[in-house]
Write a protein that holds these residues in place. Structure first.
Motif, mmCIF file in Angstrom:
data_model
loop_
_atom_site.group_PDB
_atom_site.id
_atom_site.type_symbol
_atom_site.label_atom_id
_atom_site.label_comp_id
_atom_site.label_asym_id
_atom_site.label_seq_id
_atom_site.Cartn_x
_atom_site.Cartn_y
_atom_site.Cartn_z
ATOM 1 N N ASP A 25 46.907 63.412 32.911
ATOM 2 C CA ASP A 25 47.319 62.040 33.218
ATOM 3 C C ASP A 25 46.411 61.530 34.331
ATOM 4 O O ASP A 25 46.383 62.106 35.425
ATOM 5 C CB ASP A 25 48.773 61.988 33.693
ATOM 6 C CG ASP A 25 49.763 62.303 32.576
ATOM 7 O OD1 ASP A 25 49.559 61.844 31.448
ATOM 8 O OD2 ASP A 25 50.743 63.025 32.850
ATOM 9 N N LEU A 26 45.658 60.476 34.038
ATOM 10 C CA LEU A 26 44.685 59.993 35.008
ATOM 11 C C LEU A 26 44.434 58.511 34.775
ATOM 12 O O LEU A 26 44.248 58.083 33.633
ATOM 13 C CB LEU A 26 43.376 60.779 34.876
ATOM 14 C CG LEU A 26 42.379 60.720 36.021
ATOM 15 C CD1 LEU A 26 42.969 61.265 37.312
ATOM 16 C CD2 LEU A 26 41.112 61.498 35.658
ATOM 17 N N HIS A 27 44.422 57.746 35.843
ATOM 18 C CA HIS A 27 44.175 56.306 35.765
ATOM 19 C C HIS A 27 43.034 55.973 36.720
ATOM 20 O O HIS A 27 43.128 56.255 37.921
ATOM 21 C CB HIS A 27 45.434 55.525 36.132
ATOM 22 C CG HIS A 27 46.653 55.997 35.384
ATOM 23 N ND1 HIS A 27 46.884 55.682 34.061
ATOM 24 C CD2 HIS A 27 47.679 56.794 35.768
ATOM 25 C CE1 HIS A 27 48.016 56.244 33.667
ATOM 26 N NE2 HIS A 27 48.516 56.932 34.686
ATOM 27 N N LEU A 28 41.971 55.405 36.194
ATOM 28 C CA LEU A 28 40.773 55.118 36.978
ATOM 29 C C LEU A 28 40.450 53.634 36.864
ATOM 30 O O LEU A 28 40.244 53.120 35.760
ATOM 31 C CB LEU A 28 39.594 55.956 36.465
ATOM 32 C CG LEU A 28 39.798 57.481 36.508
ATOM 33 C CD1 LEU A 28 38.741 58.188 35.681
ATOM 34 C CD2 LEU A 28 39.762 57.972 37.954
ATOM 35 N N ASP A 29 40.378 52.968 37.996
ATOM 36 C CA ASP A 29 40.154 51.529 38.017
ATOM 37 C C ASP A 29 38.705 51.183 38.317
ATOM 38 O O ASP A 29 37.986 51.942 39.000
ATOM 39 C CB ASP A 29 41.039 50.875 39.075
ATOM 40 C CG ASP A 29 42.513 50.882 38.686
ATOM 41 O OD1 ASP A 29 42.802 50.698 37.490
ATOM 42 O OD2 ASP A 29 43.361 51.090 39.573
ATOM 43 N N ALA A 30 38.273 50.019 37.847
ATOM 44 C CA ALA A 30 36.948 49.513 38.163
ATOM 45 C C ALA A 30 36.780 49.426 39.678
ATOM 46 O O ALA A 30 37.692 49.033 40.401
ATOM 47 C CB ALA A 30 36.761 48.136 37.536
ATOM 48 N N GLY A 31 35.603 49.839 40.155
ATOM 49 C CA GLY A 31 35.316 49.783 41.586
ATOM 50 C C GLY A 31 35.735 51.008 42.369
ATOM 51 O O GLY A 31 35.331 51.159 43.530
ATOM 52 N N GLU A 32 36.517 51.891 41.763
ATOM 53 C CA GLU A 32 36.910 53.116 42.469
ATOM 54 C C GLU A 32 35.743 54.098 42.550
ATOM 55 O O GLU A 32 34.852 54.097 41.695
ATOM 56 C CB GLU A 32 38.069 53.807 41.751
ATOM 57 C CG GLU A 32 39.422 53.214 42.026
ATOM 58 C CD GLU A 32 40.538 54.189 41.647
ATOM 59 O OE1 GLU A 32 41.144 54.769 42.564
ATOM 60 O OE2 GLU A 32 40.789 54.372 40.444
ATOM 61 N N GLN A 33 35.783 54.947 43.567
ATOM 62 C CA GLN A 33 34.812 56.030 43.710
ATOM 63 C C GLN A 33 35.604 57.328 43.855
ATOM 64 O O GLN A 33 36.329 57.516 44.833
ATOM 65 C CB GLN A 33 33.893 55.783 44.909
ATOM 66 C CG GLN A 33 33.095 54.489 44.741
ATOM 67 C CD GLN A 33 31.977 54.319 45.743
ATOM 68 O OE1 GLN A 33 31.761 55.163 46.630
ATOM 69 N NE2 GLN A 33 31.227 53.235 45.623
ATOM 70 N N VAL A 34 35.454 58.202 42.865
ATOM 71 C CA VAL A 34 36.317 59.373 42.734
ATOM 72 C C VAL A 34 35.467 60.638 42.617
ATOM 73 O O VAL A 34 34.507 60.686 41.830
ATOM 74 C CB VAL A 34 37.214 59.247 41.480
ATOM 75 C CG1 VAL A 34 38.160 60.435 41.377
ATOM 76 C CG2 VAL A 34 37.988 57.936 41.500
ATOM 77 N N ALA A 35 35.808 61.648 43.394
ATOM 78 C CA ALA A 35 35.154 62.955 43.287
ATOM 79 C C ALA A 35 36.045 63.905 42.503
ATOM 80 O O ALA A 35 37.259 63.957 42.721
ATOM 81 C CB ALA A 35 34.882 63.527 44.677
ATOM 82 N N LEU A 36 35.437 64.651 41.578
ATOM 83 C CA LEU A 36 36.124 65.723 40.859
ATOM 84 C C LEU A 36 35.680 67.043 41.468
ATOM 85 O O LEU A 36 34.477 67.332 41.544
ATOM 86 C CB LEU A 36 35.754 65.712 39.373
ATOM 87 C CG LEU A 36 36.006 64.452 38.563
ATOM 88 C CD1 LEU A 36 35.543 64.657 37.120
ATOM 89 C CD2 LEU A 36 37.476 64.067 38.590
ATOM 90 N N ILE A 37 36.628 67.847 41.909
ATOM 91 C CA ILE A 37 36.294 69.156 42.452
ATOM 92 C C ILE A 37 37.140 70.215 41.748
ATOM 93 O O ILE A 37 38.150 69.897 41.109
ATOM 94 C CB ILE A 37 36.488 69.231 43.982
ATOM 95 C CG1 ILE A 37 37.963 69.021 44.358
ATOM 96 C CG2 ILE A 37 35.602 68.213 44.686
ATOM 97 C CD1 ILE A 37 38.248 69.253 45.852
ATOM 98 N N GLY A 38 36.730 71.456 41.881
ATOM 99 C CA GLY A 38 37.444 72.565 41.260
ATOM 100 C C GLY A 38 36.491 73.683 40.935
ATOM 101 O O GLY A 38 35.268 73.493 40.901
ATOM 102 N N PRO A 39 37.005 74.886 40.672
ATOM 103 C CA PRO A 39 36.141 76.029 40.373
ATOM 104 C C PRO A 39 35.404 75.838 39.060
ATOM 105 O O PRO A 39 35.739 74.966 38.252
ATOM 106 C CB PRO A 39 37.130 77.201 40.297
ATOM 107 C CG PRO A 39 38.453 76.563 39.979
ATOM 108 C CD PRO A 39 38.437 75.230 40.643
ATOM 109 N N SER A 40 34.383 76.647 38.847
ATOM 110 C CA SER A 40 33.656 76.612 37.582
ATOM 111 C C SER A 40 34.611 76.878 36.432
ATOM 112 O O SER A 40 35.489 77.746 36.523
ATOM 113 C CB SER A 40 32.544 77.673 37.583
ATOM 114 O OG SER A 40 31.598 77.402 38.596
ATOM 115 N N GLY A 41 34.467 76.115 35.355
ATOM 116 C CA GLY A 41 35.342 76.273 34.208
ATOM 117 C C GLY A 41 36.656 75.528 34.325
ATOM 118 O O GLY A 41 37.532 75.679 33.466
#
Length: 279
Positions: A25-41
């Motif tokens: 579940d994810l909602h991403l709006d125009a103009g947002e700046q979002v980092a995705l982090i997490g272990p490999s895989g």
């Protein structure tokens, strides 16, 4: 809203029944700046490919720019993809191509076929490519061959291609993996300035947790194909980071964010840019 994912599951492209993403579940709006982090895989690359309409969800609801992308015709979906730019970690740049041509490939969605073919022999807008490369301190590589570039230069060449595009969503996968800490900060700044200037969504996967927390207002932590947390960077605690990377086998993953900062303090040989913390 740029993207709306509800209970989205995406399966691995090759083999295995276990999903690469499960119940997202994810909602991403125009103009947002979002980092995705997490272990490999964890599913970071799969999520970016899903957002880029390069990978179809097995189940759930997925909308891009308010449209149910996988209910559209192939032609309509192709037009939708023209509003997206996916920059992979290993850019697929033809080795014998000149850098100017590689960068101008970012113009292809707006060009006719005739103009695109002509540009292979005589670059149509070399000044545009030059300006994009200059923002990454690569202007002297304009007419170099791609196979003469270092790994870090190829990464930045691919990102220069992003700058010349008209994309409304910039999806960037591990853009800093071949860069030193100073270049990493410069590269992030260019990407964020460009996204802000055009009001575009920027989603960037990073292994450098410190840079994600220092430069992005919103951070999404992925683990095992699920969202472990989705929070403002200021609300991400050391305990949340520890839970995200627990037992993943990465060097030093037991260190807290504060310990990572302390490791660089007092070492005058390190650059003044934020410490790059890799997991």
């Amino acid at each position: 809203m740029s993207f709306d994912l509800q209970a989205v599951t995406v399966r691995h492209r090759v083999g295995g029944d276990a999903p690469a993403l499960h119940g997202i579940d994810l909602h991403l709006d125009a103009g947002e700046q979002v980092a995705l982090i997490g272990p490999s895989g964890a599913g970071k690359t799969t999520l970016l490919h899903t957002l880029a309409l390069a990978q179809r969800p097995a189940s759930g609801s997925f909308a891009a720019f308010g449209r149910a992308a996988w209910s559209l015709s192939e032609r309509e979906r192709h037009r939708l993809r023209a509003q997206l730019f996916l920059a992979p970690q290993t850019p697929p740049l033809p080795p014998h191509q000149r850098v100017v041509a590689a960068v101008l490939a970012g113009r292809l969605p707006r060009w006719t076929l005739r103009r695109a073919l002509a540009s292979l022999f005589r670059p149509a807008e070399p000044e545009v490519a030059y300006q994009a490369l200059a923002r990454f301190s690569l202007e002297d590589k304009l007419y170099a061959r791609v196979d003469r570039l270092s790994g870090g230069e190829r990464q930045r060449c691919s990102l220069a291609r992003l700058l010349v595009s008209d994309a409304r969503a910039l999806l960037v996968d591990e853009p800093l993996s071949a860069l030193d800490p100073t270049l990493a900060v410069q590269t992030l700044q260019v990407l964020q300035q460009e996204a802000a200037a055009r009001g575009a969504l920027l989603v960037c996967s990073l292994h450098q947790v410190e840079l994600a927390l220092a430069h992005f207002p919103r951070v999404v932590g992925l683990r095992g194909g699920t969202v472990l947390f989705d929070a403002a960077a200021s609300d991400v605690s050391d305990a949340m980071i520890a839970a995200l990377y627990q037992n993943d086998g990465s060097p030093g993953n037991g260190d807290t964010a504060d310990e990572a900062r302390d490791a660089g303090a007092g070492n005058p040989s390190l650059p003044t840019a934020p410490v790059t913390r890799c997991f």
